[in-house]
Design a protein around this motif. Structure first.
Motif, PDB file in Angstrom:
ATOM      1  N   PHE A 123      61.406  48.978  30.412  1.00 16.15           N
ATOM      2  CA  PHE A 123      62.340  48.522  29.378  1.00 16.15           C
ATOM      3  C   PHE A 123      63.539  49.449  29.233  1.00 16.15           C
ATOM      4  O   PHE A 123      64.045  49.664  28.144  1.00 16.15           O
ATOM      5  CB  PHE A 123      61.621  48.282  28.046  1.00 16.15           C
ATOM      6  CG  PHE A 123      60.737  47.086  28.093  1.00 16.15           C
ATOM      7  CD1 PHE A 123      61.265  45.810  28.017  1.00 16.15           C
ATOM      8  CD2 PHE A 123      59.370  47.236  28.259  1.00 16.15           C
ATOM      9  CE1 PHE A 123      60.444  44.703  28.086  1.00 16.15           C
ATOM     10  CE2 PHE A 123      58.540  46.125  28.333  1.00 16.15           C
ATOM     11  CZ  PHE A 123      59.080  44.853  28.247  1.00 16.15           C
ATOM     12  N   GLN A 124      63.972  49.989  30.363  1.00 19.18           N
ATOM     13  CA  GLN A 124      65.207  50.777  30.452  1.00 19.18           C
ATOM     14  C   GLN A 124      66.243  49.925  31.189  1.00 19.18           C
ATOM     15  O   GLN A 124      65.886  49.044  31.972  1.00 19.18           O
ATOM     16  CB  GLN A 124      64.967  52.088  31.216  1.00 19.18           C
ATOM     17  CG  GLN A 124      63.941  52.995  30.581  1.00 19.18           C
ATOM     18  CD  GLN A 124      64.391  53.498  29.225  1.00 19.18           C
ATOM     19  OE1 GLN A 124      65.531  53.894  29.054  1.00 19.18           O
ATOM     20  NE2 GLN A 124      63.489  53.445  28.256  1.00 19.18           N
ATOM     21  N   LEU A 125      67.520  50.206  30.968  1.00 21.47           N
ATOM     22  CA  LEU A 125      68.567  49.478  31.672  1.00 21.47           C
ATOM     23  C   LEU A 125      68.455  49.711  33.173  1.00 21.47           C
ATOM     24  O   LEU A 125      68.254  50.850  33.607  1.00 21.47           O
ATOM     25  CB  LEU A 125      69.944  49.931  31.192  1.00 21.47           C
ATOM     26  CG  LEU A 125      70.379  49.459  29.803  1.00 21.47           C
ATOM     27  CD1 LEU A 125      71.641  50.176  29.366  1.00 21.47           C
ATOM     28  CD2 LEU A 125      70.587  47.957  29.786  1.00 21.47           C
ATOM     29  N   VAL A 126      68.604  48.656  33.959  1.00 20.42           N
ATOM     30  CA  VAL A 126      68.550  48.816  35.413  1.00 20.42           C
ATOM     31  C   VAL A 126      69.852  49.409  35.939  1.00 20.42           C
ATOM     32  O   VAL A 126      69.868  50.019  37.008  1.00 20.42           O
ATOM     33  CB  VAL A 126      68.248  47.485  36.133  1.00 20.42           C
ATOM     34  CG1 VAL A 126      66.883  46.971  35.756  1.00 20.42           C
ATOM     35  CG2 VAL A 126      69.316  46.445  35.881  1.00 20.42           C
ATOM     36  N   ASP A 127      70.944  49.230  35.202  1.00 23.15           N
ATOM     37  CA  ASP A 127      72.253  49.764  35.589  1.00 23.15           C
ATOM     38  C   ASP A 127      73.181  49.658  34.377  1.00 23.15           C
ATOM     39  O   ASP A 127      72.802  49.111  33.345  1.00 23.15           O
ATOM     40  CB  ASP A 127      72.830  48.981  36.777  1.00 23.15           C
ATOM     41  CG  ASP A 127      73.782  49.813  37.626  1.00 23.15           C
ATOM     42  OD1 ASP A 127      74.276  50.850  37.132  1.00 23.15           O
ATOM     43  OD2 ASP A 127      74.047  49.423  38.772  1.00 23.15           O
TER      44      ASP A 127
END
Length: 186
Positions: free
Chosen positions: A109-113
């Protein structure tokens, strides 16, 4: 491939199961209002965005060849009374508003980019309704809205002094307008 979309975000968009997140940045005089469509805080670009959950909706984002205003309505619902107080107590018309779209990794659940720019413009007006949940709808017009604003400048000393105090470049402009010049006479 879409214009300017990172490889990681493109892969996230093409996956079988995606987790998009919408970011909204309102640049006000009292400070930026930073919210996103999920829960919890997300930090990127040096800013921390407050999670609003399913905070509302974004109207249709249109582009056309006419370079018109093409406004977008941003609706925030179930928001804190402090945000309503800021919008009621501050002059926000003509301030910048930007919408981004990002994608979360389904495991961490972290930004991929870095999120992609979706829409940006100037806040035009707002509608606030209060019932069980407070709702704010902001109308945001794209950058072309500035083209309709007249640029009222005069080439005279008074206007020059307002813009550049002490500049003597237009000091004699009024006298020159009334001056009769005779060309070719001795």
């Amino acid at each position: 491939m879409s214009r300017g979309v990172s490889v990681n975000n493109l892969a996230a968009m093409e996956a079988d199961c995606i987790c998009p997140v919408i970011f909204v940045k309102l640049e006000l005089d009292s400070g930026d209002i930073l919210v996103h469509s999920r829960t919890g805080d997300i930090t990127w670009g040096g800013d921390t965005y407050l999670g609003m959950g399913q905070f509302g909706e974004i109207g249709l984002v249109r582009e056309d060849t006419e370079l018109g205003r093409n406004p977008v309505d941003l609706t925030l619902s179930g928001i804190d009374e402090a945000l309503i107080s800021i919008l009621l107590g501050e002059y926000y018309q003509g301030r910048e508003a930007t919408v981004y779209i990002g994608f979360l990794n389904l495991v961490t659940f972290q930004l991929v980019d870095t999120p992609e720019y979706l829409y940006g413009g100037l806040i035009d007006n707002s509608t606030i309704t209060r019932d069980q949940n407070a709702t704010i709808t902001l109308r945001v017009e794209n950058e072309e809205a500035r083209w309709d604003t007249p640029n009222v400048r005069r080439f005279n000393n008074a206007d020059q002094q307002l813009r550049y105090p002490g500049d003597k470049g237009l000091e004699y402009m009024e006298q020159m307008a009334e001056k009769q010049l005779n060309w070719g006479r001795g």
